[in-house]
Scaffold this motif. Sequence first.
Motif, mmCIF file in Angstrom:
data_model
loop_
_atom_site.group_PDB
_atom_site.id
_atom_site.type_symbol
_atom_site.label_atom_id
_atom_site.label_comp_id
_atom_site.label_asym_id
_atom_site.label_seq_id
_atom_site.Cartn_x
_atom_site.Cartn_y
_atom_site.Cartn_z
ATOM 1 N N ILE A 33 0.864 -1.177 0.000
ATOM 2 C CA ILE A 33 0.000 0.000 0.000
ATOM 3 C C ILE A 33 0.905 1.232 0.000
ATOM 4 O O ILE A 33 1.834 1.321 0.799
ATOM 5 N N THR A 34 0.637 2.168 -0.905
ATOM 6 C CA THR A 34 1.411 3.407 -0.965
ATOM 7 C C THR A 34 0.600 4.529 -0.334
ATOM 8 O O THR A 34 -0.557 4.721 -0.678
ATOM 9 N N ILE A 35 1.248 5.244 0.585
ATOM 10 C CA ILE A 35 0.607 6.366 1.274
ATOM 11 C C ILE A 35 1.424 7.624 1.011
ATOM 12 O O ILE A 35 2.638 7.636 1.221
ATOM 13 N N ALA A 36 0.759 8.677 0.547
ATOM 14 C CA ALA A 36 1.413 9.975 0.349
ATOM 15 C C ALA A 36 1.262 10.771 1.637
ATOM 16 O O ALA A 36 0.173 10.857 2.202
ATOM 17 N N VAL A 37 2.365 11.358 2.106
ATOM 18 C CA VAL A 37 2.360 12.077 3.376
ATOM 19 C C VAL A 37 2.979 13.460 3.196
ATOM 20 O O VAL A 37 4.084 13.580 2.678
ATOM 21 N N ASP A 38 2.248 14.497 3.641
ATOM 22 C CA ASP A 38 2.796 15.854 3.677
ATOM 23 C C ASP A 38 3.490 16.004 5.024
ATOM 24 O O ASP A 38 2.849 16.150 6.056
ATOM 25 N N ALA A 39 4.816 15.948 4.997
ATOM 26 C CA ALA A 39 5.576 15.969 6.246
ATOM 27 C C ALA A 39 5.751 17.365 6.821
ATOM 28 O O ALA A 39 6.167 17.509 7.963
ATOM 29 N N MET A 40 5.436 18.383 6.061
ATOM 30 C CA MET A 40 5.703 19.740 6.520
ATOM 31 C C MET A 40 4.456 20.444 7.074
ATOM 32 O O MET A 40 4.552 21.539 7.597
ATOM 33 N N GLY A 41 3.320 19.816 6.974
ATOM 34 C CA GLY A 41 2.093 20.456 7.443
ATOM 35 C C GLY A 41 1.802 20.111 8.888
ATOM 36 O O GLY A 41 1.936 18.979 9.309
ATOM 37 N N GLY A 42 1.445 21.088 9.667
ATOM 38 C CA GLY A 42 1.058 20.824 11.052
ATOM 39 C C GLY A 42 2.095 21.256 12.061
ATOM 40 O O GLY A 42 3.238 21.551 11.742
ATOM 41 N N GLU A 43 1.648 21.276 13.295
ATOM 42 C CA GLU A 43 2.504 21.692 14.402
ATOM 43 C C GLU A 43 3.512 20.587 14.726
ATOM 44 O O GLU A 43 3.170 19.415 14.775
ATOM 45 N N ASP A 51 7.646 10.549 13.115
ATOM 46 C CA ASP A 51 7.413 9.626 14.232
ATOM 47 C C ASP A 51 6.161 8.781 13.985
ATOM 48 O O ASP A 51 6.140 7.586 14.270
ATOM 49 N N GLY A 52 5.124 9.406 13.439
ATOM 50 C CA GLY A 52 3.896 8.678 13.116
ATOM 51 C C GLY A 52 4.107 7.644 12.031
ATOM 52 O O GLY A 52 3.570 6.531 12.095
ATOM 53 N N ILE A 53 4.898 7.981 11.028
ATOM 54 C CA ILE A 53 5.202 7.038 9.952
ATOM 55 C C ILE A 53 5.971 5.840 10.510
ATOM 56 O O ILE A 53 5.660 4.688 10.199
ATOM 57 N N ASN A 60 2.756 -2.329 10.134
ATOM 58 C CA ASN A 60 2.277 -2.398 8.757
ATOM 59 C C ASN A 60 3.460 -2.385 7.807
ATOM 60 O O ASN A 60 3.693 -1.405 7.104
ATOM 61 N N SER A 61 4.178 -3.481 7.760
ATOM 62 C CA SER A 61 5.400 -3.521 6.951
ATOM 63 C C SER A 61 5.127 -3.585 5.451
ATOM 64 O O SER A 61 6.050 -3.464 4.661
#
Length: 92
Positions: A33-43, A51-53, A60-61
Amino acid sequence: MFGFFLLLALVILSHFFCPLFLITALGWGSKVITIAVDAMGGEGSPKKIIDGIIHHNKKNSNTFYKIFGDQEKISKFISNSLNKDAFEIIHT
C-alpha cells in the motif's frame, strides 16, 4: 447426527467463501500500500509526522510512504528507524 454433519458442512463452506480466507489464500493481502504524506504540514512538523510514519510502519510492513517536504529537514528525523525500501522523500 445428520444435524452435526450439516453444521460441519456449513462451517467448512463458510470458511472457503469467507472474504478474509480469499484474501489470505490468494495472496491479495500481500500487496504493498502506498501512502502519500505531507511531512511539513502541522505543528511539530516534520518530527511528529515522521514519528507517526515510523510507528505505523512497525505494525504495517507492507506500506510504502511517499513523503513530501523539505528533504534535508525530513532526513534528520528518519535516521535508521525506517527501512530505506519503505519510503521515498519527494523534495518540495
